[in-house]
Design an enzyme around this catalytic site. Structure first.
Site, PDB file in Angstrom:
ATOM      1  N   ASP A  83      -7.740   3.976   6.839  1.00 19.81           N
ATOM      2  CA  ASP A  83      -7.933   3.126   5.773  1.00 19.81           C
ATOM      3  C   ASP A  83      -6.635   1.754   6.314  1.00 19.81           C
ATOM      4  O   ASP A  83      -7.561   0.975   5.907  1.00 19.81           O
ATOM      5  CB  ASP A  83      -8.215   3.554   4.451  1.00 19.81           C
ATOM      6  CG  ASP A  83      -9.851   4.475   4.000  1.00 19.81           C
ATOM      7  OD1 ASP A  83     -10.069   4.669   5.160  1.00 19.81           O
ATOM      8  OD2 ASP A  83      -9.327   4.538   2.782  1.00 19.81           O
ATOM      9  N   ASP A 125      -7.630   9.461   2.923  1.00 19.29           N
ATOM     10  CA  ASP A 125      -8.205   9.316   2.318  1.00 19.29           C
ATOM     11  C   ASP A 125      -9.619   9.843   1.633  1.00 19.29           C
ATOM     12  O   ASP A 125      -9.935  10.804   0.962  1.00 19.29           O
ATOM     13  CB  ASP A 125      -8.786   7.528   1.573  1.00 19.29           C
ATOM     14  CG  ASP A 125      -6.853   6.458   1.557  1.00 19.29           C
ATOM     15  OD1 ASP A 125      -6.469   7.718   1.923  1.00 19.29           O
ATOM     16  OD2 ASP A 125      -7.340   5.537   0.849  1.00 19.29           O
ATOM     17  N   LYS A 126     -10.132   9.535   3.105  1.00 18.95           N
ATOM     18  CA  LYS A 126     -12.238  10.658   3.640  1.00 18.95           C
ATOM     19  C   LYS A 126     -12.091  11.358   3.436  1.00 18.95           C
ATOM     20  O   LYS A 126     -13.268  12.552   3.043  1.00 18.95           O
ATOM     21  CB  LYS A 126     -12.484   9.554   3.743  1.00 18.95           C
ATOM     22  CG  LYS A 126     -12.891   8.151   3.549  1.00 18.95           C
ATOM     23  CD  LYS A 126     -13.025   8.044   1.619  1.00 18.95           C
ATOM     24  CE  LYS A 126     -12.620   6.485   1.379  1.00 18.95           C
ATOM     25  NZ  LYS A 126     -10.910   6.133   1.747  1.00 18.95           N
ATOM     26  N   GLU A 449     -13.910  -0.903   0.924  1.00 23.05           N
ATOM     27  CA  GLU A 449     -12.633  -1.244   0.055  1.00 23.05           C
ATOM     28  C   GLU A 449     -11.797  -3.087   0.409  1.00 23.05           C
ATOM     29  O   GLU A 449     -11.609  -3.362   1.836  1.00 23.05           O
ATOM     30  CB  GLU A 449     -11.092  -0.385   0.485  1.00 23.05           C
ATOM     31  CG  GLU A 449     -11.439   0.960   0.288  1.00 23.05           C
ATOM     32  CD  GLU A 449     -10.244   1.619   0.515  1.00 23.05           C
ATOM     33  OE1 GLU A 449     -10.326   3.418   0.090  1.00 23.05           O
ATOM     34  OE2 GLU A 449      -9.203   1.237   1.026  1.00 23.05           O
ATOM     35  N   SER A 475      -9.356  -0.058  -2.619  1.00 20.24           N
ATOM     36  CA  SER A 475      -8.391   0.433  -2.195  1.00 20.24           C
ATOM     37  C   SER A 475      -7.199   1.254  -3.209  1.00 20.24           C
ATOM     38  O   SER A 475      -7.786   1.055  -4.548  1.00 20.24           O
ATOM     39  CB  SER A 475      -7.333   0.133  -1.183  1.00 20.24           C
ATOM     40  OG  SER A 475      -6.010   0.908  -0.932  1.00 20.24           O
TER      41      SER A 475
END
Length: 560
Positions: A83, A125-126, A449, A475
Site C-alpha cells: 500500500d 494490510d490486505k 486509499e 490508510s
C-alpha cells in the site's frame, strides 16, 4: 481424539491414490508420513515491500513446529502488494483487490491439495484479512501469525514512520519544507523490515486477529526483527496440529463473540478505518451476522485507551514495550467488555489464556486505564444520514472533541488526483468539505486509499480546519476529520454523486449523522438523466472486481 487427517486421505489412502503418492514422494514424503496430517504453511512472502520480507524466515520455523508435533508441513505462497508504494497513483486500485486474490488463492490451493489444516503468515494490510477470510471459508484448523511491525525511524530527535514522509510531501508542496529536509525524512523513516510502524491497518488487524483468537496470545506486537517472532512461528506450527487433534476448526473460533472482541480491541487502540471493511468481510466468510450497526454499538461502549499513532504519540513497538495487546485485552476483560469464554487457537478460552499470562497493568502513557481513557467512546464511529444512507466511517481517535461537529461548503472532485492538485496548489481553504467521489469499490474500481491527499492536507496546515469525505477509503496512517466508505458509492447513484460545489454539508459525530443540506426537489432535478462515469477498466482483474464487488457497507467482498 478427532480424525487428524480429515481431508488428506483423499491423496494418501488406497491403491487408487498411487499417482498422488508418487508426486508426494518427490517432495520428500515417505512411507512414515502417510499417517500424518498434511499442513499447508502459507505466507505472502515477497521482496515487494518490507512488510513481507520476514515471512519466509517465519514460515520455515513453523514447518519445524508442525514436524515436532507430528504433522507434515507443505509450504506455498500467495501474493501481496504494498500500500505504501502504490499509494497516490493508479496502482492503488489493486490494493483492496489483492485481499480477494489472497483469499481466493489460498482457498484454491488448500482445496485442491487436500491439506488438513494451515498456518498462515502475512505482513501487509490486505494480506492479513485475506488469510483470515480464507480460513473462514475453508473451516479447517488454522493458526495465523503476523510478520511484525517495522521499527520506527529517527529524525531530528524524534521517532518517525512512513506517515511522516507522506505528510512531508504535503509540506513540501506548500513550501513549508525544502527538498533537502524531505530527503532526510525519506531516508530515516523505514530502518528495518516489517509493516508500517503506527496503529495503521496492518498493526490494527494484527491486534484484531489476536483478539479474534486465531493467533497465539501475545503474538501480534513484537517487531519483525525480534527473535520472539521465530518462537511464535514454531509454536504456531505446533498449535495447528493440536487443533487437528482436538477437532477445532476456524469457524468454532470465528464466532460473533470473537468478532465483538476484535471490534472492541480495534476501538480501544484507535485502529484503522479499514478494520471496518475487513471485520465485516471476515464475518461474511464465516457466515456470521455482523455489520456496521454492531461495530458502532461496540464503539459507543468501549473507550479509546491506547495513545497510538497516527492520532496519538506511540508506535506498535511502544505497545510491545509495555506488554503488548494482552494489556488492552486484560483491561477490557476485567471491565466486562470482552467475551472471556471465546475460544482461541490454543484450545483454551481467551479468559483462560489471559489469566495464565503475567499481563502488566496499563502503564498510563501508551495504554491508559479505563477510568482515564483518551476518549470515552471508541476510536471509530459509523455515520448515517442523507449523504450516506447505508453508512460511512470516521476515525474519531485523534480528532479533538471540539471538532466532532463540522459544517461547510463542498469542494467536489471526481477522483483523487484532482483533489490532490487542489490541496498542493492552495485552492483548498479553511472550512471546506473536500468530497472525493467515484473512488468506491465498484467505481474506482478498488476503493483506493487516500493517504496521499489526507497527508497533504495535514502537511499543508489544514488538518484541523477542513473535512474530507469519500466513497473510497483511507490508510491506517490517516488522521484528522476524514470520513470514508460513504455508501452507496457514486457509481451506484448514491447521494454523493449529486453533490455540487458550494452545497452545505453538515457532520455531527456525537449524533452519528452526515447530511447534505440540499432540498429534495433540487436533488431530484440533479438525478434526472444521470449516468455514472464510464468504467476505467473493461477487462482484466480490475474489471472483474468491479463487476462482482459488494458495497463497502457489506465489506466490499466478492464472495457469492
Amino acid at each position: 481424539m478427532a480424525d487428524i487427517k480429515p481431508v488428506s486421505r483423499d491423496v494418501t489412502d488406497g491403491y487408487e491414490r498411487a499417482p498422488a503418492r508418487a508426486m508426494l514422494r518427490a517432495i520428500g514424503m515417505t512411507d512414515d508420513d502417510w499417517g500424518k496430517p498434511q499442513v499447508g504453511v502459507v505466507s505472502s512472502w515477497n521482496e515487494v515491500t518490507p512488510c513481507n520480507t520476514p515471512l519466509d524466515r517465519l514460515a520455515k520455523q513453523a514447518k519445524l513446529g508442525v514436524r515436532d508435533a507430528g504433522g507434515f508441513p507443505i509450504e506455498f505462497t500467495t501474493i501481496a502488494v504494498s500500500d505504501g508504494i502504490s499509494m497516490g497513483h493508479e496502482g492503488m486500485r489493486a490494493s483492496l483487490v489483492s485481499r480477494e486474490v489472497i483469499a481466493d488463492s489460498v482457498e484454491t490451493v488448500m482445496h485442491a491439495e487436500r491439506f488438513d489444516g494451515m498456518v498462515t503468515f502475512a505482513g501487509c494490510d490486505k494480506s492479513l484479512p485475506g488469510m483470515v477470510m480464507a480460513a473462514a471459508r475453508l473451516d479447517l484448523p488454522a493458526v495465523f501469525l503476523y510478520g511484525g511491525t517495522i521499527l520506527p525511524g529517527h529524525h531530528d530527535g524524534r521517532d518517525i514512520s512512513i506517515q511522516d514522509v507522506f505528510e512531508a510531501v504535503g509540506a513540501r508542496g506548500r513550501g513549508a519544507i525544502d527538498d533537502a529536509e524531505l530527503d532526510r525524512i525519506e531516508r530515516a523513516a523505514c530502518p528495518s523490515e516489517g509493516a508500517c510502524a503506527g496503529m495503521f491497518t496492518a498493526n490494527t488487524m494484527a491486534s484484531a486477529v489476536e483478539a479474534l483468537g486465531l493467533a497465539l496470545p501475545g503474538s501480534s506486537a513484537a517487531p519483525a526483527p525480534d527473535p520472539r517472532r521465530d518462537e511464535f512461528a514454531r509454536a504456531s506450527g505446533e498449535a495447528v496440529v493440536h487443533l487437528l487433534e482436538q477437532g477445532i476448526t476456524a469457524r468454532r473460533i470465528l464466532t460473533r463473540e470473537a468478532l465483538e472482541n476484535a471490534t472492541a480491541v480495534v476501538m480501544a487502540v484507535g485502529g484503522s478505518t479499514n478494520a471496518v471493511l475487513h471485520l465485516i468481510a471476515i464475518a461474511r466468510e464465516a457466515e456470521v451476522e455482523f455489520g456496521l450497526d454492531d461495530l458502532d454499538r461496540i464503539g459507543r461502549r468501549v473507550p479509546h485507551i491506547a495513545d497510538t499513532k497516527p492520532g496519538g504519540r506511540y508506535f506498535m513497538s511502544d505497545l510491545d514495550r509495555v506488554g503488548g495487546v494482552p494489556v488492552v485485552l486484560k483491561e477490557l476483560l476485567d471491565a466486562g467488555l470482552l467475551h472471556g469464554d471465546a475460544l482461541t487457537v490454543t484450545g483454551r478460552s481467551l479468559g483462560e489464556e489471559l489469566e495464565a499470562m503475567d499481563v502488566p497493568a496499563p502503564d498510563g502513557e501508551v495504554v491508559h486505564p479505563l477510568d482515564r481513557p483518551i476518549h470515552v467512546d471508541g476510536g471509530l464511529a459509523i455515520l448515517r444520514g442523507s449523504l450516506a444512507p447505508e453508512g460511512a466511517v470516521v476515525k474519531v481517535a485523534g480528532i479533538p472533541p471540539e471538532q466532532h461537529e463540522f459544517e461547510g461548503p463542498a469542494r467536489v472532485f471526481d477522483g483523487e488526483a484532482a483533489a490532490m492538485e487542489a490541496v498542493l496548489t492552495g485552492r483548498i481553504v479553511d472550512g471546506d468539505v473536500i468530497i472525493i467521489r467515484y473512488e468506491g469499490p465498484k467505481g474506482g474500481p478498488g476503493m483506493r486509499e487516500m493517504l496521499a491527499v489526507t497527508a497533504a492536507v495535514k502537511g499543508a496546515g489544514l488538518g484541523g480546519t477542513v473535512a474530507l469525505l469519500t466513497d473510497g477509503r483511507f490508510s491506517g496512517a490517516t488522521h484528522g476529520f476524514c470520513i470514508g466508505h460513504v455508501s452507496p458509492e457514486a457509481t451506484d447513484g448514491g447521494p454523493i454523486a449529486f453533490v455540487q460545489d458550494g452545497d452545505t454539508v453538515r457532520i455531527d459525530v456525537p449524533s452519528r449523522s452526515m447530511d447534505l443540506l440540499v432540498d429534495e426537489d433540487e436533488l431530484a432535478r440533479r438525478r434526472e438523466g444521470w449516468q455514472p462515469l464510464p468504467p476505467r477498466y473493461t477487462r482484466g482483474v480490475l474489471a472483474k472486481y468491479a463487476r462482482t464487488v459488494s458495497s463497502a457497507s457489506l465489506g466490499a467482498t466478492t464472495s457469492v
